[in-house]
Design a protein around this motif. Structure first.
Motif, PDB file in Angstrom:
ATOM      1  N   PRO A  79       0.819  -1.215   0.000  1.00  0.00           N
ATOM      2  CA  PRO A  79       0.000   0.000   0.000  1.00  0.00           C
ATOM      3  C   PRO A  79       0.853   1.267   0.000  1.00  0.00           C
ATOM      4  N   GLU A  80       2.161   1.123   0.252  1.00  0.00           N
ATOM      5  CA  GLU A  80       3.085   2.256   0.286  1.00  0.00           C
ATOM      6  C   GLU A  80       4.497   1.712   0.177  1.00  0.00           C
ATOM      7  N   GLY A  81       5.505   2.614   0.082  1.00  0.00           N
ATOM      8  CA  GLY A  81       6.854   2.136  -0.217  1.00  0.00           C
ATOM      9  C   GLY A  81       7.856   2.149   0.932  1.00  0.00           C
ATOM     10  N   THR A  82       7.591   2.946   1.961  1.00  0.00           N
ATOM     11  CA  THR A  82       8.625   3.157   2.988  1.00  0.00           C
ATOM     12  C   THR A  82       8.996   1.861   3.718  1.00  0.00           C
ATOM     13  N   ALA A  83       7.985   1.098   4.163  1.00  0.00           N
ATOM     14  CA  ALA A  83       8.265  -0.129   4.920  1.00  0.00           C
ATOM     15  C   ALA A  83       9.068  -1.110   4.058  1.00  0.00           C
ATOM     16  N   PHE A 110      -1.199  -0.029  -3.958  1.00  0.00           N
ATOM     17  CA  PHE A 110      -2.578  -0.537  -3.960  1.00  0.00           C
ATOM     18  C   PHE A 110      -3.269  -0.268  -2.620  1.00  0.00           C
ATOM     19  N   ARG A 111      -4.407   0.382  -2.688  1.00  0.00           N
ATOM     20  CA  ARG A 111      -5.209   0.582  -1.474  1.00  0.00           C
ATOM     21  C   ARG A 111      -6.684   0.462  -1.862  1.00  0.00           C
ATOM     22  N   ALA A 112      -7.420  -0.318  -1.089  1.00  0.00           N
ATOM     23  CA  ALA A 112      -8.841  -0.508  -1.410  1.00  0.00           C
ATOM     24  C   ALA A 112      -9.658   0.645  -0.846  1.00  0.00           C
ATOM     25  N   GLU A 113      -9.390   1.856  -1.336  1.00  0.00           N
ATOM     26  CA  GLU A 113     -10.158   3.025  -0.897  1.00  0.00           C
ATOM     27  C   GLU A 113     -11.411   3.138  -1.750  1.00  0.00           C
ATOM     28  N   ARG A 114     -12.352   3.985  -1.289  1.00  0.00           N
ATOM     29  CA  ARG A 114     -13.556   4.194  -2.089  1.00  0.00           C
ATOM     30  C   ARG A 114     -13.154   5.006  -3.321  1.00  0.00           C
ATOM     31  N   ARG A 119      -8.584   9.290  -6.519  1.00  0.00           N
ATOM     32  CA  ARG A 119      -8.400   8.283  -5.473  1.00  0.00           C
ATOM     33  C   ARG A 119      -8.645   6.915  -6.096  1.00  0.00           C
ATOM     34  N   LEU A 120      -7.561   6.197  -6.273  1.00  0.00           N
ATOM     35  CA  LEU A 120      -7.619   4.944  -7.020  1.00  0.00           C
ATOM     36  C   LEU A 120      -7.223   3.769  -6.145  1.00  0.00           C
ATOM     37  N   ARG A 121      -7.537   2.585  -6.628  1.00  0.00           N
ATOM     38  CA  ARG A 121      -7.134   1.382  -5.888  1.00  0.00           C
ATOM     39  C   ARG A 121      -5.753   0.914  -6.352  1.00  0.00           C
ATOM     40  N   HIS A 124      -0.061   5.452  -8.372  1.00  0.00           N
ATOM     41  CA  HIS A 124       1.377   5.416  -8.643  1.00  0.00           C
ATOM     42  C   HIS A 124       2.083   6.500  -7.847  1.00  0.00           C
ATOM     43  N   GLN A 125       3.207   6.146  -7.309  1.00  0.00           N
ATOM     44  CA  GLN A 125       3.965   7.125  -6.518  1.00  0.00           C
ATOM     45  C   GLN A 125       5.381   7.289  -7.061  1.00  0.00           C
ATOM     46  N   ILE A 126       5.903   8.515  -6.890  1.00  0.00           N
ATOM     47  CA  ILE A 126       7.349   8.744  -6.978  1.00  0.00           C
ATOM     48  C   ILE A 126       7.749   8.984  -5.528  1.00  0.00           C
ATOM     49  N   VAL A 128      10.800   8.927  -2.248  1.00  0.00           N
ATOM     50  CA  VAL A 128      12.213   8.931  -1.873  1.00  0.00           C
ATOM     51  C   VAL A 128      12.341   8.577  -0.394  1.00  0.00           C
ATOM     52  N   GLU A 129      13.431   7.909  -0.062  1.00  0.00           N
ATOM     53  CA  GLU A 129      13.750   7.616   1.330  1.00  0.00           C
ATOM     54  C   GLU A 129      15.235   7.923   1.517  1.00  0.00           C
ATOM     55  N   ALA A 130      15.531   8.871   2.414  1.00  0.00           N
ATOM     56  CA  ALA A 130      16.929   9.199   2.745  1.00  0.00           C
ATOM     57  C   ALA A 130      17.180   8.601   4.129  1.00  0.00           C
ATOM     58  N   VAL A 256      -0.965  15.049  11.007  1.00  0.00           N
ATOM     59  CA  VAL A 256      -0.384  13.965  11.812  1.00  0.00           C
ATOM     60  C   VAL A 256       0.003  12.757  10.959  1.00  0.00           C
ATOM     61  N   ARG A 257      -0.531  12.689   9.730  1.00  0.00           N
ATOM     62  CA  ARG A 257      -0.236  11.601   8.792  1.00  0.00           C
ATOM     63  C   ARG A 257      -0.931  10.286   9.159  1.00  0.00           C
ATOM     64  N   GLY A 258      -1.242   9.536   8.123  1.00  0.00           N
ATOM     65  CA  GLY A 258      -2.024   8.317   8.314  1.00  0.00           C
ATOM     66  C   GLY A 258      -1.192   7.067   8.513  1.00  0.00           C
ATOM     67  N   ASP A 260       1.733   5.231  11.157  1.00  0.00           N
ATOM     68  CA  ASP A 260       2.203   5.421  12.540  1.00  0.00           C
ATOM     69  C   ASP A 260       3.705   5.661  12.678  1.00  0.00           C
ATOM     70  N   TYR A 261       4.486   5.378  11.632  1.00  0.00           N
ATOM     71  CA  TYR A 261       5.942   5.412  11.837  1.00  0.00           C
ATOM     72  C   TYR A 261       6.539   6.808  11.943  1.00  0.00           C
ATOM     73  N   TYR A 262       5.765   7.837  11.649  1.00  0.00           N
ATOM     74  CA  TYR A 262       6.363   9.183  11.620  1.00  0.00           C
ATOM     75  C   TYR A 262       6.727   9.715  13.001  1.00  0.00           C
ATOM     76  N   THR A 263       7.826  10.437  13.040  1.00  0.00           N
ATOM     77  CA  THR A 263       8.223  11.215  14.227  1.00  0.00           C
ATOM     78  C   THR A 263       8.765  12.557  13.715  1.00  0.00           C
ATOM     79  N   ASP A 278      -7.561  15.987  -0.394  1.00  0.00           N
ATOM     80  CA  ASP A 278      -6.540  15.089  -0.894  1.00  0.00           C
ATOM     81  C   ASP A 278      -5.213  15.791  -1.113  1.00  0.00           C
ATOM     82  N   ALA A 279      -4.152  15.065  -0.797  1.00  0.00           N
ATOM     83  CA  ALA A 279      -2.807  15.620  -0.949  1.00  0.00           C
ATOM     84  C   ALA A 279      -2.191  15.119  -2.248  1.00  0.00           C
ATOM     85  N   ILE A 280      -1.345  15.959  -2.827  1.00  0.00           N
ATOM     86  CA  ILE A 280      -0.621  15.555  -4.038  1.00  0.00           C
ATOM     87  C   ILE A 280       0.661  14.806  -3.623  1.00  0.00           C
ATOM     88  N   GLY A 281       1.072  15.030  -2.378  1.00  0.00           N
ATOM     89  CA  GLY A 281       2.254  14.340  -1.867  1.00  0.00           C
ATOM     90  C   GLY A 281       2.375  14.545  -0.372  1.00  0.00           C
TER      91      GLY A 281
HETATM   92  P1  HAM Z   1       0.778   8.741   1.760  1.00  0.00           P
HETATM   93  O1  HAM Z   1       0.402  10.084   2.267  1.00  0.00           O
HETATM   94  O2  HAM Z   1      -0.049   7.605   2.217  1.00  0.00           O
HETATM   95  O3  HAM Z   1       2.288   8.519   2.179  1.00  0.00           O
HETATM   96  O4  HAM Z   1       0.791   8.745   0.180  1.00  0.00           O
HETATM   97  C1  HAM Z   1       1.584   9.671  -0.529  1.00  0.00           C
HETATM   98  C2  HAM Z   1       0.820  10.184  -1.739  1.00  0.00           C
HETATM   99  O5  HAM Z   1       0.370   9.102  -2.552  1.00  0.00           O
HETATM  100  C3  HAM Z   1      -0.452  10.941  -1.398  1.00  0.00           C
HETATM  101  O6  HAM Z   1      -0.176  12.277  -1.035  1.00  0.00           O
HETATM  102  C4  HAM Z   1      -1.231  10.846  -2.710  1.00  0.00           C
HETATM  103  O7  HAM Z   1      -0.786  11.835  -3.616  1.00  0.00           O
HETATM  104  C5  HAM Z   1      -0.821   9.478  -3.222  1.00  0.00           C
HETATM  105  N1  HAM Z   1      -1.902   8.522  -2.917  1.00  0.00           N
HETATM  106  C6  HAM Z   1      -2.107   7.841  -1.772  1.00  0.00           C
HETATM  107  N2  HAM Z   1      -3.204   7.075  -1.862  1.00  0.00           N
HETATM  108  C7  HAM Z   1      -3.722   7.272  -3.096  1.00  0.00           C
HETATM  109  C8  HAM Z   1      -4.851   6.756  -3.801  1.00  0.00           C
HETATM  110  N3  HAM Z   1      -5.671   5.867  -3.260  1.00  0.00           N
HETATM  111  N4  HAM Z   1      -5.087   7.201  -5.063  1.00  0.00           N
HETATM  112  C9  HAM Z   1      -4.243   8.096  -5.641  1.00  0.00           C
HETATM  113  N5  HAM Z   1      -3.161   8.605  -5.025  1.00  0.00           N
HETATM  114  C10 HAM Z   1      -2.887   8.203  -3.767  1.00  0.00           C
HETATM  115  C11 HAM Z   1       2.997   7.405   1.906  1.00  0.00           C
HETATM  116  O8  HAM Z   1       2.651   6.526   1.154  1.00  0.00           O
HETATM  117  C12 HAM Z   1       4.369   7.418   2.561  1.00  0.00           C
HETATM  118  N6  HAM Z   1       5.006   6.128   2.301  1.00  0.00           N
HETATM  119  C13 HAM Z   1       5.186   8.574   2.041  1.00  0.00           C
HETATM  120  C14 HAM Z   1       6.558   8.612   2.624  1.00  0.00           C
HETATM  121  C15 HAM Z   1       7.690   8.194   2.055  1.00  0.00           C
HETATM  122  N7  HAM Z   1       6.872   9.044   3.833  1.00  0.00           N
HETATM  123  C16 HAM Z   1       8.171   8.905   4.027  1.00  0.00           C
HETATM  124  N8  HAM Z   1       8.690   8.383   2.965  1.00  0.00           N
END
Ligand code: HAM
Length: 419
Positions: A79-83, A110-114, A119-121, A124-126, A128-130, A256-258, A260-263, A278-281
């Motif tokens: 569902p995300e890339g950091t982990a 992939f996220r099973a959001e509405r 907002r897609l299931r 695609h993300q770009i 980075v992790e430093a 606060v972000r969705g 839990d790993y953030y500090t 909705d956030a663009i990033g």
């Molecule tokens: P996130 O806020 O869950 O963070 O997702 C980052 C971005 O991915 C969102 O701001 C949004 O633009 C896009 N995104 C998320 N869910 C969807 C969706 N269902 N449909 C379209 N776009 C979506 C993370 O994923 C963290 N891993 C970011 C991160 C990297 N933090 C530290 N390193």
């Protein structure tokens, strides 16, 4: 007819050019900032996300595509890339090569959001992790890089919002305080999700998107006053570095972000075209994640931009088209000659196309135009006899004669080969 799965989307040829262009510009900028690509699998053990994103988060509790595979293993689509990146950093001992690593990824998540616009299931993300530094300059650089990538993609009108969550102890104190505030009457008017959050994950009440909750929260909570001295000082330094880089931002105590790993530093980038919800990033620091995953005790920060949302913010204004040269032919002998020229041009890096549908010359010219070709090389029976072809500039409509045996040379002079 079987259609695409709900919440997924085809990226069609009319759009894929702009996707590729943005990916390329991003890769160039990421290289400029010292990042190297990492490609992790699309599937991981479910536990990786449950343990590290947090079992009570929406992502893990409601949105993961999880299944048991044929070997009875619990697997999830990422569902995300950091982990995953931290798993790979630890598993492949990247810290032994160099503790400090700047890594990036571009790919599907992939996220099973509405499903709804943006907002897609499968999205695609770009990202980075430093990894391997607590330095506040790194937070600032990461924030600046997110802005740089958006600027380079041509996105205008975005806003960067920063907040300081403090360390894990600070987060615990904040959770306790929120529990106390909202467990009395104030909590009664929160939405059902927030009533549950107050018990399980109180921080998430702060960024609930429900209008009623937002109002209550904004009246009740102004800022996290108890962040420890070290975390306060860190954030002040981050802001100094961000100011040095001339990045415009707002401080938003409700981020606060969705996950839990953030500090400490967290940030979100919103865009007017996506609506307020909705956030663009987004991104931030996650200094405990590597240690929690039995890796080295290293600080880290990063972000991810949503590619699909970048496309939405850009609108449909940019559609990249076709080839440099179209070769139009009249008759079979001309076609055979032209087919050889086509091959020669391509071998020399010039993008070109020919007709495969036996169209009339007029229809071929129309096709060349809609393909966006800059020039059309016209080869007919007469031209073969003369050893010449006609080269038409589709913009100026000027037409010149070129010797058949120097066509490639001539076109190399006027078209720069595609990189
Ligand atoms: P996130 O806020 O869950 O963070 O997702 C980052 C971005 O991915 C969102 O701001 C949004 O633009 C896009 N995104 C998320 N869910 C969807 C969706 N269902 N449909 C379209 N776009 C979506 C993370 O994923 C963290 N891993 C970011 C991160 C990297 N933090 C530290 N390193």
């Amino acid at each position: 007819m079987i259609k695409a799965v709900r919440g997924t989307k085809d990226i069609l040829p009319g759009e894929s050019g702009i996707w590729q262009e943005i990916e390329k510009i991003s890769r160039d900028n990421l290289k400029l900032f010292g990042y190297r690509e990492i490609r992790t699998p699309v599937i991981e053990e479910t536990a990786l996300f449950v343990k590290n994103i947090g079992g009570e988060t929406d992502i893990v509790s409601k949105e993961m595509f999880s299944f048991v595979d044929r070997g009875e293993r619990n697997i999830s689509l990422r569902p995300e890339g950091t982990a995953s990146v931290i798993r790979s950093y630890i598993e492949n001992n990247l810290d032994k090569i160099s503790q400090f690593q700047k890594l990036y990824y571009i790919g599907p998540f992939f996220r099973a959001e509405r499903p709804q616009a943006g907002r897609l299931r499968q999205f695609h993300q770009i990202g980075v992790e430093a990894i391997g530094s607590l330095h506040p300059a790194l937070d600032a650089e990461v924030i600046a890089l997110s802005a740089k990538l958006l600027d380079a993609a041509g996105v205008k009108g975005y806003r960067i919002k920063l907040n300081n969550l403090g360390c894990r102890e600070d987060k615990k104190r904040l959770s306790k305080m929120l529990k106390e505030i909202f467990s009395d009457k104030k909590g009664e008017h929160l939405c059902e999700d927030c009533k549950r959050r107050i018990k399980m994950n109180p921080l998430r009440v702060l960024d609930c998107k429900n209008d009623g909750c937002r109002e209550i929260v904004r009246k009740t909570f102004k800022e996290a006053v108890f962040i420890c001295g070290e975390c306060k000082a860190h954030f002040e330094e981050v802001l100094k570095f961000v100011d040095m880089l001339n990045i415009k931002y707002e401080i938003d105590p409700y981020i606060v972000r969705g996950l839990d790993y953030y500090t400490r530093t967290v940030f979100e980038i919103t865009h007017e075209g996506l609506g307020s919800k909705d956030a663009i990033g987004a991104g931030g620091r996650y200094d405990n994640l590597s240690l929690d995953m039995e890796g080295p005790d290293v600080g880290a920060c990063g972000f991810a931009l949503g590619m699909d949302r970048i496309m939405m913010a850009l609108g449909k204004s940019k559609e990249l088209k076709g080839v440099d040269i179209f070769i139009a032919t009249i008759g079979g002998a001309a076609y055979a000659k032209a087919f050889g020229i086509l091959n020669d041009l391509r071998n020399n890096g010039i993008s070109c196309e020919i007709d495969y549908e036996k169209k009339s010359l007029k229809a071929q010219m129309r096709g060349a135009d809609s393909m966006g070709s800059k020039f059309v090389l016209i080869v007919g029976e007469d031209e073969i006899i003369k050893g010449e072809a006609a080269l038409r500039d589709m913009k100026t409509k000027e037409q010149i004669s070129v010797k058949m045996d120097s066509v490639t040379q001539k076109l190399l002079e006027i078209c720069s080969p595609r990189g």
